[in-house]
Write an enzyme that holds these catalytic residues in place. Sequence first.
Site, PDB file in Angstrom:
ATOM      1  N   GLY A  34       2.320   4.931  13.342  1.00 41.92           N
ATOM      2  CA  GLY A  34       3.251   3.834  13.633  1.00 41.92           C
ATOM      3  C   GLY A  34       2.963   3.176  14.973  1.00 41.92           C
ATOM      4  O   GLY A  34       2.928   1.954  15.081  1.00 41.92           O
TER       5      GLY A  34
ATOM      6  N   GLU B  97       8.862  16.762  15.485  1.00 44.21           N
ATOM      7  CA  GLU B  97       9.289  16.698  14.086  1.00 44.21           C
ATOM      8  C   GLU B  97       8.410  17.614  13.230  1.00 44.21           C
ATOM      9  O   GLU B  97       7.186  17.531  13.284  1.00 44.21           O
ATOM     10  CB  GLU B  97       9.161  15.258  13.573  1.00 44.21           C
ATOM     11  CG  GLU B  97       9.712  15.080  12.180  1.00 44.21           C
ATOM     12  CD  GLU B  97       9.684  13.627  11.698  1.00 44.21           C
ATOM     13  OE1 GLU B  97       8.623  12.992  11.788  1.00 44.21           O
ATOM     14  OE2 GLU B  97      10.734  13.146  11.236  1.00 44.21           O
TER      15      GLU B  97
ATOM     16  N   CYS C  97      13.013  11.787   7.082  1.00 45.81           N
ATOM     17  CA  CYS C  97      13.032  11.460   8.517  1.00 45.81           C
ATOM     18  C   CYS C  97      14.446  11.592   9.062  1.00 45.81           C
ATOM     19  O   CYS C  97      14.640  11.689  10.266  1.00 45.81           O
ATOM     20  CB  CYS C  97      12.464  10.078   8.751  1.00 45.81           C
ATOM     21  SG  CYS C  97      13.281   8.819   7.805  1.00 45.81           S
TER      22      CYS C  97
ATOM     23  N   LYS D  67       0.848  -1.200   0.000  1.00 43.96           N
ATOM     24  CA  LYS D  67       0.000   0.000   0.000  1.00 43.96           C
ATOM     25  C   LYS D  67       0.884   1.251   0.000  1.00 43.96           C
ATOM     26  O   LYS D  67       1.531   1.554   1.001  1.00 43.96           O
ATOM     27  CB  LYS D  67      -0.917   0.025   1.231  1.00 43.96           C
ATOM     28  CG  LYS D  67      -1.908   1.177   1.153  1.00 43.96           C
ATOM     29  CD  LYS D  67      -2.200   1.755   2.521  1.00 43.96           C
ATOM     30  CE  LYS D  67      -2.028   3.228   2.689  1.00 43.96           C
ATOM     31  NZ  LYS D  67      -2.207   4.169   1.623  1.00 43.96           N
TER      32      LYS D  67
ATOM     33  N   GLN E 135       0.841  19.855   4.847  1.00 41.22           N
ATOM     34  CA  GLN E 135       2.222  19.875   5.353  1.00 41.22           C
ATOM     35  C   GLN E 135       2.746  21.314   5.429  1.00 41.22           C
ATOM     36  O   GLN E 135       3.445  21.681   6.369  1.00 41.22           O
ATOM     37  CB  GLN E 135       3.115  19.011   4.448  1.00 41.22           C
ATOM     38  CG  GLN E 135       4.531  18.842   4.961  1.00 41.22           C
ATOM     39  CD  GLN E 135       4.616  18.100   6.288  1.00 41.22           C
ATOM     40  OE1 GLN E 135       4.073  17.029   6.447  1.00 41.22           O
ATOM     41  NE2 GLN E 135       5.304  18.678   7.260  1.00 41.22           N
TER      42      GLN E 135
ATOM     43  N   SER F 205       4.346   8.360  10.145  1.00 41.87           N
ATOM     44  CA  SER F 205       4.291   9.207  11.338  1.00 41.87           C
ATOM     45  C   SER F 205       4.336   8.387  12.632  1.00 41.87           C
ATOM     46  O   SER F 205       4.008   7.196  12.643  1.00 41.87           O
ATOM     47  CB  SER F 205       3.012  10.041  11.314  1.00 41.87           C
ATOM     48  OG  SER F 205       1.894   9.190  11.439  1.00 41.87           O
TER      49      SER F 205
ATOM     50  N   GLU G 211       9.275   2.542  11.113  1.00 39.42           N
ATOM     51  CA  GLU G 211      10.268   3.622  11.099  1.00 39.42           C
ATOM     52  C   GLU G 211       9.467   4.907  11.099  1.00 39.42           C
ATOM     53  O   GLU G 211       8.654   5.136  10.215  1.00 39.42           O
ATOM     54  CB  GLU G 211      11.147   3.468   9.852  1.00 39.42           C
ATOM     55  CG  GLU G 211      12.455   4.181   9.997  1.00 39.42           C
ATOM     56  CD  GLU G 211      12.260   5.656   9.805  1.00 39.42           C
ATOM     57  OE1 GLU G 211      12.285   6.386  10.832  1.00 39.42           O
ATOM     58  OE2 GLU G 211      12.048   6.084   8.675  1.00 39.42           O
TER      59      GLU G 211
HETATM   60  N1  LIG Z   1       9.209   8.864   9.072  1.00 39.21           N
HETATM   61  C1  LIG Z   1       8.952   9.258   7.866  1.00 39.21           C
HETATM   62  O1  LIG Z   1       9.689   8.957   6.954  1.00 39.21           O
HETATM   63  C2  LIG Z   1       7.712  10.022   7.603  1.00 39.21           C
HETATM   64  C3  LIG Z   1       7.125  10.802   8.566  1.00 39.21           C
HETATM   65  N2  LIG Z   1       5.991  11.474   8.273  1.00 39.21           N
HETATM   66  C4  LIG Z   1       5.410  12.341   9.336  1.00 39.21           C
HETATM   67  O2  LIG Z   1       4.030  12.113   9.405  1.00 39.21           O
HETATM   68  C5  LIG Z   1       3.290  13.321   9.226  1.00 39.21           C
HETATM   69  C6  LIG Z   1       1.983  13.016   8.547  1.00 39.21           C
HETATM   70  O3  LIG Z   1       2.187  12.403   7.295  1.00 39.21           O
HETATM   71  P1  LIG Z   1       1.205  11.250   6.812  1.00 39.21           P
HETATM   72  O4  LIG Z   1       1.445  10.956   5.387  1.00 39.21           O
HETATM   73  O5  LIG Z   1      -0.202  11.594   7.186  1.00 39.21           O
HETATM   74  O6  LIG Z   1       1.737  10.020   7.690  1.00 39.21           O
HETATM   75  P2  LIG Z   1       1.020   8.665   8.035  1.00 39.21           P
HETATM   76  O7  LIG Z   1       1.794   7.977   9.078  1.00 39.21           O
HETATM   77  O8  LIG Z   1      -0.428   8.873   8.298  1.00 39.21           O
HETATM   78  O9  LIG Z   1       1.122   7.850   6.658  1.00 39.21           O
HETATM   79  C7  LIG Z   1       2.112   6.902   6.351  1.00 39.21           C
HETATM   80  C8  LIG Z   1       1.463   5.705   5.654  1.00 39.21           C
HETATM   81  O10 LIG Z   1       0.555   5.071   6.553  1.00 39.21           O
HETATM   82  C9  LIG Z   1      -0.745   4.998   5.965  1.00 39.21           C
HETATM   83  N3  LIG Z   1      -1.773   5.035   7.003  1.00 39.21           N
HETATM   84  C10 LIG Z   1      -2.431   6.119   7.497  1.00 39.21           C
HETATM   85  N4  LIG Z   1      -3.317   5.736   8.441  1.00 39.21           N
HETATM   86  C11 LIG Z   1      -3.208   4.395   8.560  1.00 39.21           C
HETATM   87  C12 LIG Z   1      -3.866   3.411   9.366  1.00 39.21           C
HETATM   88  N5  LIG Z   1      -4.806   3.726  10.252  1.00 39.21           N
HETATM   89  N6  LIG Z   1      -3.502   2.115   9.236  1.00 39.21           N
HETATM   90  C13 LIG Z   1      -2.555   1.770   8.355  1.00 39.21           C
HETATM   91  N7  LIG Z   1      -1.929   2.635   7.543  1.00 39.21           N
HETATM   92  C14 LIG Z   1      -2.233   3.935   7.644  1.00 39.21           C
HETATM   93  C15 LIG Z   1      -0.778   6.186   5.025  1.00 39.21           C
HETATM   94  O11 LIG Z   1      -1.784   6.052   4.077  1.00 39.21           O
HETATM   95  P3  LIG Z   1      -2.413   7.369   3.367  1.00 39.21           P
HETATM   96  O12 LIG Z   1      -1.360   7.945   2.541  1.00 39.21           O
HETATM   97  O13 LIG Z   1      -3.518   6.794   2.586  1.00 39.21           O
HETATM   98  O14 LIG Z   1      -2.867   8.266   4.482  1.00 39.21           O
HETATM   99  C16 LIG Z   1       0.619   6.109   4.428  1.00 39.21           C
HETATM  100  O15 LIG Z   1       0.693   5.102   3.453  1.00 39.21           O
HETATM  101  C17 LIG Z   1       4.247  14.202   8.434  1.00 39.21           C
HETATM  102  O16 LIG Z   1       3.971  15.548   8.614  1.00 39.21           O
HETATM  103  C18 LIG Z   1       5.570  13.816   9.033  1.00 39.21           C
HETATM  104  O17 LIG Z   1       5.772  14.499  10.224  1.00 39.21           O
HETATM  105  C19 LIG Z   1       5.393  11.384   7.055  1.00 39.21           C
HETATM  106  C20 LIG Z   1       5.941  10.632   6.060  1.00 39.21           C
HETATM  107  C21 LIG Z   1       7.181   9.901   6.250  1.00 39.21           C
HETATM  108  O1  LIG Z   2      18.094   9.978   4.235  1.00 39.63           O
HETATM  109  C1  LIG Z   2      17.842   9.014   3.531  1.00 39.63           C
HETATM  110  O2  LIG Z   2      18.594   8.643   2.642  1.00 39.63           O
HETATM  111  C2  LIG Z   2      16.601   8.217   3.764  1.00 39.63           C
HETATM  112  C3  LIG Z   2      15.565   8.973   4.513  1.00 39.63           C
HETATM  113  C4  LIG Z   2      14.309   8.236   4.713  1.00 39.63           C
HETATM  114  O3  LIG Z   2      14.240   7.054   4.574  1.00 39.63           O
HETATM  115  C5  LIG Z   2      13.095   8.960   5.090  1.00 39.63           C
HETATM  116  O4  LIG Z   2      13.118  10.173   5.203  1.00 39.63           O
HETATM  117  O5  LIG Z   2      12.053   8.288   5.265  1.00 39.63           O
END
Ligand SMILES: NC(=O)C1=CN([C@@H]2O[C@H](COP(=O)(O)OP(=O)(O)OC[C@H]3O[C@@H](n4cnc5c(N)ncnc54)[C@H](OP(=O)(O)O)[C@@H]3O)[C@@H](O)[C@H]2O)C=CC1
Ligand SMILES: O=C(O)CCC(=O)C(=O)O
Length: 480
Positions: free
Chosen positions: A231, A381, A282, A173, A329, A227, A248
């Site tokens: 997570g 974050e 991240c 997904k 965002q 997020s 992660e």
């Molecule tokens: N650690 C990292 O690399 C990341 C951190 N973030 C952080 O998260 C914040 C919000 O971003 P966001 O995209 O909403 O992050 P989310 O954690 O909501 O999304 C990450 C993934 O999880 C999916 N998801 C959302 N809700 C559920 C659920 N209940 N059960 C299973 N899967 C789910 C999302 O689907 P869908 O897209 O359909 O919502 C997406 O594929 C950002 O502002 C940032 O701070 C965001 C992205 C990456």
């Molecule tokens: O810094 C990178 O190369 C990877 C970062 C990453 O995986 C993320 O932001 O989710």
Amino acid sequence: MSNEFKNYINGEWVAGAETRPNINPSDTSDIIGHYAQADAAQTEAAIDAAQAAFAGWAFSTPQQRFDVLDQVGNELLARREEIGRLLSREEGKTLPEGMGETHRAAMIFKYFAAEALRLGGETLASVRPGVSVDVIRQPVGVVGLIAPWNFPIAIPAWKIAPALAYGNAVVFKPAELVPGCAWTIAEILSRTALPKGVFNLVMGPGSQVGATLVDSPKVKALSFTGSVATGRRIIASCAARQAKVQAEMGGKNPVIVLDDADLNVAVNAAVQSAYFSTGQRCTASSRIIVTEGIHDRFVEAVVAKLETLKVDHALKAGTDIGPVVDQRQLDQNLRYVDIAQKEGGRLAFGGDVVERETRGFYQRPALITETRNDMTISREEVFGPVANVIRVRDYDEALAVANDTEFGLSAGLCTTSLKHAAHFKLHAQAGMVMINLPTAGVDYHVPFGGSKGSSYGPREQGSYAREFYTTVKTAYTFPG
Ligand SMILES: NC(=O)C1=CN([C@@H]2O[C@H](COP(=O)(O)OP(=O)(O)OC[C@H]3O[C@@H](n4cnc5c(N)ncnc54)[C@H](OP(=O)(O)O)[C@@H]3O)[C@@H](O)[C@H]2O)C=CC1
Ligand SMILES: O=C(O)CCC(=O)C(=O)O
């Protein structure tokens, strides 16, 4: 609709109940395509298909697995520019960044193609006479892969490639904001010799598709990046039903700049990891911790560097920083810049919304100085082009501040002191430590992950990925 993209379930392209437009954050009038939205029932169908296909793939030969993964890697390499352009168009990274990420995804597939050939177990002598012991690695079963939007092709690659290399069946997904690269991987896989049902793509909302994967007893392992809030919920749900889980979830990564640092090296490391890829990593350095002897010179040099960076359309030649991924965002980034100032920080550069020829989510990189580690901006974050500077006396205070966070993904130190570098490698509370390098931008063949609140479960990437994607069986033989 001609530019409609379907889900891939049991070897068939399947329309969803609805579609969702994929919008270019550099130009919101540019619709990349309309992507299928699966519901819970369609997700269940994908899980069933994966379960039915699992036994066959689990006993496929290493050569079969190598051939599939190597073919994907080769095609990604050959189409690096085209797919990099799609990536930049849907996520907002600059074209060089989009092409670089596509290249990295290709390398990941090729790396795990070779890993499939290397997978072995161990044979030990038993403590009992005449008995031998084999420790065998076997695939886990159906794995659910949930990816975020910020690395539309590399993160899917580093989940899909090891899952398949070690013999699992996959339901993938992608994030709603970036289905284009995910669909492209599925399309390439659909033309390989991978048996039907082994790989399934289900695009659709996290609340339905993601939640169905998390809760299904047929999904034996779940790999998530995103997020903290999502997570933690996923970890709890998987633990409750005894499924394997790997999550992660981001960071508040420090980079320390000591008085003895090479100023150019430090400025480049901080600017690159705080602001490139629009700070949407991240591993981004969002807390810049600087000792007082170099503080003013460093801040001045960072501001001078930021003044030269061009924020514009991701596909425009010369753009250094593309748009923020979406309005939500951008609002979050602006809110944090505001909170930081209200709590006493000084906005030394940028942070404001800027207009360009096309309507996109453009924000100038923000540098906030005179901050403390107990301020909101240092604790949470942001996930955008926003970084704050914390002034400290010396290395000891810098290390204490760096470690004073609930996160522990990546941590950096800029210094010419071997003594401090050696100490930092051992005492930084982070899964990845960088000396005189940006905290973001990692190699593809070594473990990736953090400590404390950043990560949960076995590491991703490199040969360490096998800990998550395989299970161990211990077989005793007495020939009689
Ligand atoms: N650690 C990292 O690399 C990341 C951190 N973030 C952080 O998260 C914040 C919000 O971003 P966001 O995209 O909403 O992050 P989310 O954690 O909501 O999304 C990450 C993934 O999880 C999916 N998801 C959302 N809700 C559920 C659920 N209940 N059960 C299973 N899967 C789910 C999302 O689907 P869908 O897209 O359909 O919502 C997406 O594929 C950002 O502002 C940032 O701070 C965001 C992205 C990456
Ligand atoms: O810094 C990178 O190369 C990877 C970062 C990453 O995986 C993320 O932001 O989710």
